[in-house]
Scaffold this motif. Structure first.
Motif, PDB file in Angstrom:
ATOM      1  N   GLU A  82      46.736 -21.277  -4.145  1.00 30.58           N
ATOM      2  CA  GLU A  82      47.021 -21.912  -5.414  1.00 30.58           C
ATOM      3  C   GLU A  82      46.750 -23.402  -5.264  1.00 30.58           C
ATOM      4  O   GLU A  82      47.368 -24.071  -4.443  1.00 30.58           O
ATOM      5  N   ALA A  83      45.827 -23.915  -6.026  1.00 31.29           N
ATOM      6  CA  ALA A  83      45.480 -25.319  -5.928  1.00 31.29           C
ATOM      7  C   ALA A  83      46.495 -26.154  -6.688  1.00 31.29           C
ATOM      8  O   ALA A  83      46.902 -25.808  -7.786  1.00 31.29           O
ATOM      9  N   SER A  84      46.895 -27.265  -6.064  1.00 31.95           N
ATOM     10  CA  SER A  84      47.790 -28.181  -6.753  1.00 31.95           C
ATOM     11  C   SER A  84      46.996 -28.900  -7.839  1.00 31.95           C
ATOM     12  O   SER A  84      45.758 -28.933  -7.803  1.00 31.95           O
ATOM     13  N   PRO A  85      47.670 -29.511  -8.820  1.00 31.98           N
ATOM     14  CA  PRO A  85      46.950 -30.253  -9.858  1.00 31.98           C
ATOM     15  C   PRO A  85      46.053 -31.340  -9.266  1.00 31.98           C
ATOM     16  O   PRO A  85      44.940 -31.555  -9.730  1.00 31.98           O
ATOM     17  N   ARG A  86      46.536 -31.999  -8.212  1.00 32.02           N
ATOM     18  CA  ARG A  86      45.725 -33.055  -7.578  1.00 32.02           C
ATOM     19  C   ARG A  86      44.476 -32.452  -6.929  1.00 32.02           C
ATOM     20  O   ARG A  86      43.385 -32.999  -7.038  1.00 32.02           O
ATOM     21  N   ASP A  87      44.642 -31.309  -6.250  1.00 31.29           N
ATOM     22  CA  ASP A  87      43.495 -30.644  -5.635  1.00 31.29           C
ATOM     23  C   ASP A  87      42.484 -30.214  -6.695  1.00 31.29           C
ATOM     24  O   ASP A  87      41.279 -30.341  -6.505  1.00 31.29           O
ATOM     25  N   GLN A  88      42.990 -29.697  -7.814  1.00 29.90           N
ATOM     26  CA  GLN A  88      42.105 -29.269  -8.899  1.00 29.90           C
ATOM     27  C   GLN A  88      41.354 -30.465  -9.476  1.00 29.90           C
ATOM     28  O   GLN A  88      40.172 -30.367  -9.767  1.00 29.90           O
ATOM     29  N   GLN A  89      42.049 -31.597  -9.609  1.00 27.90           N
ATOM     30  CA  GLN A  89      41.405 -32.809 -10.124  1.00 27.90           C
ATOM     31  C   GLN A  89      40.284 -33.253  -9.183  1.00 27.90           C
ATOM     32  O   GLN A  89      39.194 -33.598  -9.632  1.00 27.90           O
ATOM     33  N   MET A  90      40.549 -33.225  -7.877  1.00 32.51           N
ATOM     34  CA  MET A  90      39.521 -33.609  -6.916  1.00 32.51           C
ATOM     35  C   MET A  90      38.339 -32.648  -6.974  1.00 32.51           C
ATOM     36  O   MET A  90      37.183 -33.071  -6.913  1.00 32.51           O
ATOM     37  N   ALA A  91      38.610 -31.361  -7.106  1.00 32.31           N
ATOM     38  CA  ALA A  91      37.530 -30.372  -7.193  1.00 32.31           C
ATOM     39  C   ALA A  91      36.693 -30.619  -8.442  1.00 32.31           C
ATOM     40  O   ALA A  91      35.454 -30.539  -8.394  1.00 32.31           O
ATOM     41  N   ASP A  92      37.347 -30.924  -9.560  1.00 38.03           N
ATOM     42  CA  ASP A  92      36.620 -31.222 -10.798  1.00 38.03           C
ATOM     43  C   ASP A  92      35.751 -32.460 -10.641  1.00 38.03           C
ATOM     44  O   ASP A  92      34.601 -32.492 -11.090  1.00 38.03           O
ATOM     45  N   GLU A  93      36.307 -33.504 -10.006  1.00 34.41           N
ATOM     46  CA  GLU A  93      35.543 -34.733  -9.790  1.00 34.41           C
ATOM     47  C   GLU A  93      34.341 -34.473  -8.888  1.00 34.41           C
ATOM     48  O   GLU A  93      33.251 -35.001  -9.141  1.00 34.41           O
ATOM     49  N   LEU A  94      34.533 -33.670  -7.849  1.00 30.04           N
ATOM     50  CA  LEU A  94      33.416 -33.349  -6.959  1.00 30.04           C
ATOM     51  C   LEU A  94      32.326 -32.581  -7.699  1.00 30.04           C
ATOM     52  O   LEU A  94      31.130 -32.813  -7.472  1.00 30.04           O
ATOM     53  N   THR A  95      32.713 -31.696  -8.597  1.00 29.72           N
ATOM     54  CA  THR A  95      31.737 -30.959  -9.400  1.00 29.72           C
ATOM     55  C   THR A  95      30.937 -31.913 -10.270  1.00 29.72           C
ATOM     56  O   THR A  95      29.715 -31.796 -10.379  1.00 29.72           O
ATOM     57  N   GLU A  96      31.626 -32.881 -10.885  1.00 31.38           N
ATOM     58  CA  GLU A  96      30.938 -33.875 -11.715  1.00 31.38           C
ATOM     59  C   GLU A  96      29.984 -34.722 -10.889  1.00 31.38           C
ATOM     60  O   GLU A  96      28.858 -34.999 -11.315  1.00 31.38           O
ATOM     61  N   ILE A  97      30.425 -35.138  -9.708  1.00 31.66           N
ATOM     62  CA  ILE A  97      29.574 -35.956  -8.835  1.00 31.66           C
ATOM     63  C   ILE A  97      28.352 -35.161  -8.404  1.00 31.66           C
ATOM     64  O   ILE A  97      27.226 -35.682  -8.392  1.00 31.66           O
ATOM     65  N   LYS A  98      28.548 -33.901  -8.070  1.00 29.43           N
ATOM     66  CA  LYS A  98      27.422 -33.056  -7.660  1.00 29.43           C
ATOM     67  C   LYS A  98      26.402 -32.938  -8.794  1.00 29.43           C
ATOM     68  O   LYS A  98      25.200 -33.054  -8.571  1.00 29.43           O
ATOM     69  N   ALA A  99      26.879 -32.739 -10.016  1.00 34.70           N
ATOM     70  CA  ALA A  99      25.969 -32.639 -11.163  1.00 34.70           C
ATOM     71  C   ALA A  99      25.218 -33.952 -11.366  1.00 34.70           C
ATOM     72  O   ALA A  99      24.012 -33.950 -11.639  1.00 34.70           O
ATOM     73  N   ALA A 100      25.923 -35.083 -11.221  1.00 32.46           N
ATOM     74  CA  ALA A 100      25.278 -36.386 -11.378  1.00 32.46           C
ATOM     75  C   ALA A 100      24.220 -36.598 -10.299  1.00 32.46           C
ATOM     76  O   ALA A 100      23.125 -37.105 -10.583  1.00 32.46           O
ATOM     77  N   LEU A 101      24.507 -36.193  -9.076  1.00 31.65           N
ATOM     78  CA  LEU A 101      23.530 -36.332  -8.000  1.00 31.65           C
ATOM     79  C   LEU A 101      22.303 -35.461  -8.240  1.00 31.65           C
ATOM     80  O   LEU A 101      21.167 -35.879  -7.951  1.00 31.65           O
ATOM     81  N   GLU A 102      22.507 -34.267  -8.749  1.00 31.67           N
ATOM     82  CA  GLU A 102      21.370 -33.401  -9.057  1.00 31.67           C
ATOM     83  C   GLU A 102      20.479 -34.038 -10.121  1.00 31.67           C
ATOM     84  O   GLU A 102      19.250 -33.979 -10.030  1.00 31.67           O
ATOM     85  N   LEU A 108      14.487 -38.983  -9.608  1.00 35.23           N
ATOM     86  CA  LEU A 108      13.725 -39.555  -8.500  1.00 35.23           C
ATOM     87  C   LEU A 108      12.451 -38.763  -8.242  1.00 35.23           C
ATOM     88  O   LEU A 108      11.374 -39.340  -8.022  1.00 35.23           O
ATOM     89  N   ASP A 109      12.554 -37.448  -8.266  1.00 34.37           N
ATOM     90  CA  ASP A 109      11.377 -36.603  -8.066  1.00 34.37           C
ATOM     91  C   ASP A 109      10.326 -36.886  -9.134  1.00 34.37           C
ATOM     92  O   ASP A 109       9.133 -37.027  -8.826  1.00 34.37           O
ATOM     93  N   ARG A 110      10.770 -36.975 -10.387  1.00 29.57           N
ATOM     94  CA  ARG A 110       9.850 -37.234 -11.486  1.00 29.57           C
ATOM     95  C   ARG A 110       9.164 -38.588 -11.317  1.00 29.57           C
ATOM     96  O   ARG A 110       7.942 -38.702 -11.465  1.00 29.57           O
ATOM     97  N   LEU A 111       9.943 -39.617 -10.960  1.00 27.17           N
ATOM     98  CA  LEU A 111       9.376 -40.949 -10.763  1.00 27.17           C
ATOM     99  C   LEU A 111       8.408 -40.976  -9.588  1.00 27.17           C
ATOM    100  O   LEU A 111       7.350 -41.624  -9.659  1.00 27.17           O
ATOM    101  N   GLU A 112       8.735 -40.294  -8.504  1.00 26.45           N
ATOM    102  CA  GLU A 112       7.830 -40.242  -7.355  1.00 26.45           C
ATOM    103  C   GLU A 112       6.503 -39.595  -7.739  1.00 26.45           C
ATOM    104  O   GLU A 112       5.435 -40.059  -7.329  1.00 26.45           O
ATOM    105  N   HIS A 113       6.556 -38.537  -8.536  1.00 20.33           N
ATOM    106  CA  HIS A 113       5.321 -37.876  -8.983  1.00 20.33           C
ATOM    107  C   HIS A 113       4.501 -38.810  -9.866  1.00 20.33           C
ATOM    108  O   HIS A 113       3.275 -38.859  -9.750  1.00 20.33           O
ATOM    109  N   GLN A 114       5.164 -39.560 -10.746  1.00 17.67           N
ATOM    110  CA  GLN A 114       4.450 -40.486 -11.618  1.00 17.67           C
ATOM    111  C   GLN A 114       3.763 -41.580 -10.793  1.00 17.67           C
ATOM    112  O   GLN A 114       2.610 -41.940 -11.063  1.00 17.67           O
ATOM    113  N   VAL A 115       4.467 -42.110  -9.802  1.00 21.77           N
ATOM    114  CA  VAL A 115       3.895 -43.173  -8.956  1.00 21.77           C
ATOM    115  C   VAL A 115       2.715 -42.611  -8.168  1.00 21.77           C
ATOM    116  O   VAL A 115       1.667 -43.245  -8.052  1.00 21.77           O
TER     117      VAL A 115
END
Length: 119
Positions: A82-102, A108-115
């Protein structure tokens, strides 16, 4: 279960994995006392030191607890049940960060191809 010499994992990893599986599937329940090191070593066909190493791993993971003079027990609240609310918040933040990195990586891939195409 006995440790297999053909398994690429170390003997202590095989023991830890089997005990972890037994805990996860409920074969060994929360609060239940594990057999002693000598008996586990006999069951798995390994040295007591190998069992001790496997138990150290499970203890570090929070799956088991040891009590001086009483033995080793499956933790009453193994991690992940059972995840604590704090653990769930961290998991949600990590999911958001992962999506932003993707998104950044795809840009970056698109820009490298254009260059490359302009060169």
């Amino acid at each position: 279960m006995t440790v297999s010499p053909d398994d690429p994992r170390s003997a202590y990893a095989q023991v830890a994995d089997d005990l972890r599986r037994r805990i996860a599937t409920g074969v060994v329940k929360a609060g239940q006392r594990l057999d002693g090191n000598a008996k586990l070593a006999e069951q798995y066909g390994v040295a007591a030191m190998t069992v001790r190493h496997a138990l150290d791993i499970l203890r570090d993971e929070g799956l088991i607890v040891s009590q001086q003079g009483r033995g080793t027990f499956v933790a009453n609240d193994p991690p992940g049940e059972e995840a604590s609310p704090r653990d769930q918040q961290m998991a949600d933040e990590l999911t958001e960060i992962k999506a932003a990195l993707e998104l950044i990586n795809s840009r970056l891939d698109r820009l490298e191809h254009q260059v490359r195409d302009r060169a």
